[in-house]
Design a protein around this motif. Structure first.
Motif, PDB file in Angstrom:
ATOM      1  N   GLU A 195      -1.405  13.572   4.051  1.00 27.70           N
ATOM      2  CA  GLU A 195      -0.357  12.556   4.168  1.00 27.70           C
ATOM      3  C   GLU A 195       0.966  13.033   3.571  1.00 27.70           C
ATOM      4  O   GLU A 195       1.002  13.627   2.492  1.00 27.70           O
ATOM      5  CB  GLU A 195      -0.809  11.278   3.446  1.00 27.70           C
ATOM      6  N   SER A 255      -3.339   4.812  -2.238  1.00 27.34           N
ATOM      7  CA  SER A 255      -3.652   6.191  -1.855  1.00 27.34           C
ATOM      8  C   SER A 255      -5.163   6.426  -1.789  1.00 27.34           C
ATOM      9  O   SER A 255      -5.949   5.734  -2.440  1.00 27.34           O
ATOM     10  CB  SER A 255      -3.032   7.155  -2.868  1.00 27.34           C
ATOM     11  N   LYS A 314      -2.559  -6.860  -9.392  1.00 25.41           N
ATOM     12  CA  LYS A 314      -1.956  -5.732 -10.121  1.00 25.41           C
ATOM     13  C   LYS A 314      -1.039  -5.030  -9.130  1.00 25.41           C
ATOM     14  O   LYS A 314      -1.466  -4.160  -8.377  1.00 25.41           O
ATOM     15  CB  LYS A 314      -3.061  -4.786 -10.589  1.00 25.41           C
ATOM     16  N   GLU A 360       3.545  -0.365 -10.082  1.00 26.50           N
ATOM     17  CA  GLU A 360       4.490  -0.233 -11.196  1.00 26.50           C
ATOM     18  C   GLU A 360       5.906   0.059 -10.709  1.00 26.50           C
ATOM     19  O   GLU A 360       6.865  -0.033 -11.457  1.00 26.50           O
ATOM     20  CB  GLU A 360       4.015   0.850 -12.172  1.00 26.50           C
ATOM     21  N   LEU A 408      -6.450   2.634   2.816  1.00 28.50           N
ATOM     22  CA  LEU A 408      -5.887   3.846   2.197  1.00 28.50           C
ATOM     23  C   LEU A 408      -4.843   4.509   3.096  1.00 28.50           C
ATOM     24  O   LEU A 408      -4.328   3.875   4.009  1.00 28.50           O
ATOM     25  CB  LEU A 408      -7.040   4.787   1.838  1.00 28.50           C
TER      26      LEU A 408
HETATM   27  P1  NAD Z   1      -1.262   4.504  -5.378  1.00 29.55           P
HETATM   28  O1  NAD Z   1      -2.683   4.688  -5.006  1.00 29.55           O
HETATM   29  O2  NAD Z   1      -0.617   5.520  -6.242  1.00 29.55           O
HETATM   30  O3  NAD Z   1      -1.098   3.115  -6.162  1.00 29.55           O
HETATM   31  C1  NAD Z   1      -1.480   1.881  -5.600  1.00 29.55           C
HETATM   32  C2  NAD Z   1      -1.844   0.915  -6.726  1.00 29.55           C
HETATM   33  O4  NAD Z   1      -3.033   1.356  -7.375  1.00 29.55           O
HETATM   34  C3  NAD Z   1      -0.791   0.809  -7.817  1.00 29.55           C
HETATM   35  O5  NAD Z   1      -0.721  -0.536  -8.218  1.00 29.55           O
HETATM   36  C4  NAD Z   1      -1.353   1.706  -8.917  1.00 29.55           C
HETATM   37  O6  NAD Z   1      -0.910   1.360 -10.210  1.00 29.55           O
HETATM   38  C5  NAD Z   1      -2.845   1.457  -8.769  1.00 29.55           C
HETATM   39  N1  NAD Z   1      -3.751   2.543  -9.208  1.00 29.55           N
HETATM   40  C6  NAD Z   1      -3.541   3.879  -9.140  1.00 29.55           C
HETATM   41  N2  NAD Z   1      -4.655   4.549  -9.539  1.00 29.55           N
HETATM   42  C7  NAD Z   1      -5.584   3.613  -9.836  1.00 29.55           C
HETATM   43  C8  NAD Z   1      -6.946   3.669 -10.299  1.00 29.55           C
HETATM   44  N3  NAD Z   1      -7.564   4.837 -10.537  1.00 29.55           N
HETATM   45  N4  NAD Z   1      -7.610   2.501 -10.495  1.00 29.55           N
HETATM   46  C9  NAD Z   1      -7.017   1.314 -10.256  1.00 29.55           C
HETATM   47  N5  NAD Z   1      -5.718   1.203  -9.835  1.00 29.55           N
HETATM   48  C10 NAD Z   1      -5.018   2.338  -9.624  1.00 29.55           C
HETATM   49  O7  NAD Z   1      -0.455   4.301  -4.016  1.00 29.55           O
HETATM   50  P2  NAD Z   1       1.102   4.049  -3.821  1.00 29.55           P
HETATM   51  O8  NAD Z   1       1.850   5.315  -4.071  1.00 29.55           O
HETATM   52  O9  NAD Z   1       1.536   2.823  -4.549  1.00 29.55           O
HETATM   53  O10 NAD Z   1       1.164   3.681  -2.248  1.00 29.55           O
HETATM   54  C11 NAD Z   1       1.208   4.627  -1.246  1.00 29.55           C
HETATM   55  C12 NAD Z   1      -0.156   4.782  -0.596  1.00 29.55           C
HETATM   56  O11 NAD Z   1      -0.613   3.528  -0.087  1.00 29.55           O
HETATM   57  C13 NAD Z   1      -0.111   5.704   0.615  1.00 29.55           C
HETATM   58  O12 NAD Z   1      -1.231   6.557   0.589  1.00 29.55           O
HETATM   59  C14 NAD Z   1      -0.197   4.737   1.796  1.00 29.55           C
HETATM   60  O13 NAD Z   1      -0.685   5.313   2.977  1.00 29.55           O
HETATM   61  C15 NAD Z   1      -1.089   3.677   1.242  1.00 29.55           C
HETATM   62  N6  NAD Z   1      -0.983   2.413   2.017  1.00 29.55           N
HETATM   63  C16 NAD Z   1      -2.003   2.063   2.876  1.00 29.55           C
HETATM   64  C17 NAD Z   1      -1.899   0.895   3.643  1.00 29.55           C
HETATM   65  C18 NAD Z   1      -3.000   0.490   4.610  1.00 29.55           C
HETATM   66  O14 NAD Z   1      -2.921  -0.603   5.156  1.00 29.55           O
HETATM   67  N7  NAD Z   1      -4.009   1.307   4.838  1.00 29.55           N
HETATM   68  C19 NAD Z   1      -0.749   0.097   3.529  1.00 29.55           C
HETATM   69  C20 NAD Z   1       0.259   0.483   2.652  1.00 29.55           C
HETATM   70  C21 NAD Z   1       0.139   1.648   1.887  1.00 29.55           C
END
Ligand code: NAD
Length: 450
Positions: free
Chosen positions: A355, A205, A154, A157, A227
């Motif tokens: 963050e 996140s 998944k 988006e 995260l």
């Molecule tokens: P996000 O959490 O908004 O979304 C990530 C994914 O999760 C998307 O595909 C989204 O549709 C899905 N999603 C959102 N809520 C969900 C839920 N309740 N249940 C299941 N799926 C859900 O994050 P983002 O804005 O796409 O990415 C940025 C974040 O990712 C930042 O916090 C960044 O630090 C983190 N990140 C961490 C690493 C790492 O290695 N630790 C690497 C890259 C990015």
């Protein structure tokens, strides 16, 4: 069927779309994956390695085309977009490392002979973010498949087109239904977590990670969570100041700061503050922002207006509370934020602890090691950290930091076969390395008289 439209963050214009996966279709997709997984689990790791290496090599043939799509969809400079595709296309070292990690291990003693097997788990749900829109799915898909699992991906988006292109390229060689994709937003992510999957690997996140962990608990599903971060850079007295400043400008602003291990806070010993700030300002002002497709661009746009507004809100809250703007601090042409250095930041401000995920470096003067360590650890996150200083001194400070990965006089990326790992609220489970690869397996111990 409704469509998910993807937009170029440098222009705001649509560049293509994919069908949204109906939430009620997800259970069936997972069932198909489970059916495809059974024969895949019976193949040897050597057979799987051969197929996966061939499948990924298809990315190399299309690196320019896919790198351009990645840049159009996510915004990063084209050479970084193409570099990301190339880095995903050669998996020979990775699959060799995974093969070693999942080879059965023998133990003997007390008249018992045991074999530890690293067996497939079943179906892996991989949920990924947009900031490395091919690399992040890749970090989940390759170890999951190598361990004998099927994967339902998944992707974010924000970046469905490049994720679909990644899956389509691998599927030219993979057995049908072993790797499938579900498009949509949080609703599809939640439905996938609730479906009959055995492992959920999530990068994104902290807030979404907490939801996923809670939702997975009902079925005690295995969970890997990578995260967010709030990484500190520490500049000690005695540090190589030009090297520290060059690192700071690079690591705070790369990918417009939209990197989980971006440098977001910089603790500088007050005795070296002046030369450090001068050098960092020079490095920062030399950075060129623009459309990632233009060759000169070093810093691309923010992924969307929501993320831009979050960053600008943190900046204005900080300045209202007394922070100063040394450079940047404004939106340019609607989609960019100029690389920003804030001085006078304190830990009473949101921007010091939560963050940002944007091109902002907060500078905080510190008087001694105790204060440095206390402030560096004063955040719920603990992904990475970097310390510049005289070697023994920097090591001492590094060992006191709440972070999974710490670079001393360099970035935090580790040698081959070392984990990508967080501490605190940055993570739960990790990637790469023997320990990381084994998380994609069910450990099964067979013991007999011996
Ligand atoms: P996000 O959490 O908004 O979304 C990530 C994914 O999760 C998307 O595909 C989204 O549709 C899905 N999603 C959102 N809520 C969900 C839920 N309740 N249940 C299941 N799926 C859900 O994050 P983002 O804005 O796409 O990415 C940025 C974040 O990712 C930042 O916090 C960044 O630090 C983190 N990140 C961490 C690493 C790492 O290695 N630790 C690497 C890259 C990015």
């Amino acid at each position: 069927m409704s469509r998910l439209e993807s937009r170029n963050p440098a222009t705001g214009l649509p560049i293509g779309d994919v069908p949204v996966t109906p939430v009620d279709a997800i259970a069936g997709i997972v069932r198909d994956a489970r059916a495809a997984q059974a024969p895949w689990a019976r193949t040897t790791p050597e057979e799987r390695a051969r197929i996966i290496i061939e499948a990924a090599s298809g990315l190399a043939d299309r690196a320019d085309e896919l790198g351009t799509l990645l840049t159009k969809e996510m915004g990063k400079p084209l050479r970084e977009g193409i570099g990301e595709v190339q880095a995903c296309s050669d998996v020979r070292e990775t699959v060799a490392e995974i093969s070693d990690a999942i080879r059965p291990v023998r133990r003997e003693g007390n008249n018992v002979r045991s074999t530890i097997h690293y067996d497939p788990l079943g179906v892996c749900a991989a949920i990924t973010p947009w900031n490395f829109p091919m690399m992040m799915p890749h970090w989940h898909v390759i170890p999951a498949l190598m361990a004998g699992n099927a994967v339902v991906l998944k992707p974010s988006e924000e970046t469905p087109l490049i994720a679909q292109a990644y899956v389509d390229t691998l599927n030219e060689r993979l057995p049908k239904d072993l790797l499938n994709v579900v498009h949509g937003d949080e609703a599809q992510g939640r439905a996938l977590v609730a479906a009959d999957v055995d492992l959920i690997t999530f990068t994104g996140s902290r807030e979404a990670g907490k939801h996923i962990l809670a939702a997975a608990s009902a079925g005690l599903k295995r969970v890997i969570l990578e995260l967010g971060g709030k990484d500190p850079l520490i500049v000690l007295e005695g540090a190589d100041i030009p090297a520290a400043a060059a690192f700071a400008a690079r690591n705070a602003f790369r990918n417009a700061g939209q990197v989980c291990v971006s440098t977001e806070r910089i603790y500088v010993n007050e005795r070296v503050m002046e030369p450090f700030l001068d050098a960092m300002l020079r490095e920062t002002q030399a950075l060129l922002i623009g459309d990632g497709l233009s060759e000169a661009t070093q810093i691309g746009p923010m992924i969307n207006h929501g993320q831009r507004d979050h960053v600008m809100r943190q900046i204005s809250d900080a300045t209202e509370a007394g922070a100063g703007v040394l450079c940047g601090g404004q939106v340019k042409d609607d989609h960019w934020i100029a690389p920003t250095i804030l001085t006078g930041v304190t830990h009473a401000m949101d921007i010091a602890r939560e963050e940002t995920f944007g091109p902002v470096a907060c500078i905080l003067p510190v008087a001694n090691d105790d204060e440095t360590i206390r402030l560096a650890n004063d955040t719920p996150f603990g992904l990475g950290a970097v310390v510049f200083g005289e070697e023994a001194h920097a090591h001492r400070v590094a060992r006191s930091l709440t972070a999974g990965m710490i670079g001393v006089n360099r970035g935090l990326g580790g040698a081959p076969n070392t984990p990508w790992v967080g501490a605190g609220e940055s993570g739960y489970g990790f990637h790469h390395s023997t320990e990381g690869h084994r998380q994609f397996c069910q450990v099964r111990v067979i013991s007999e008289p011996g």
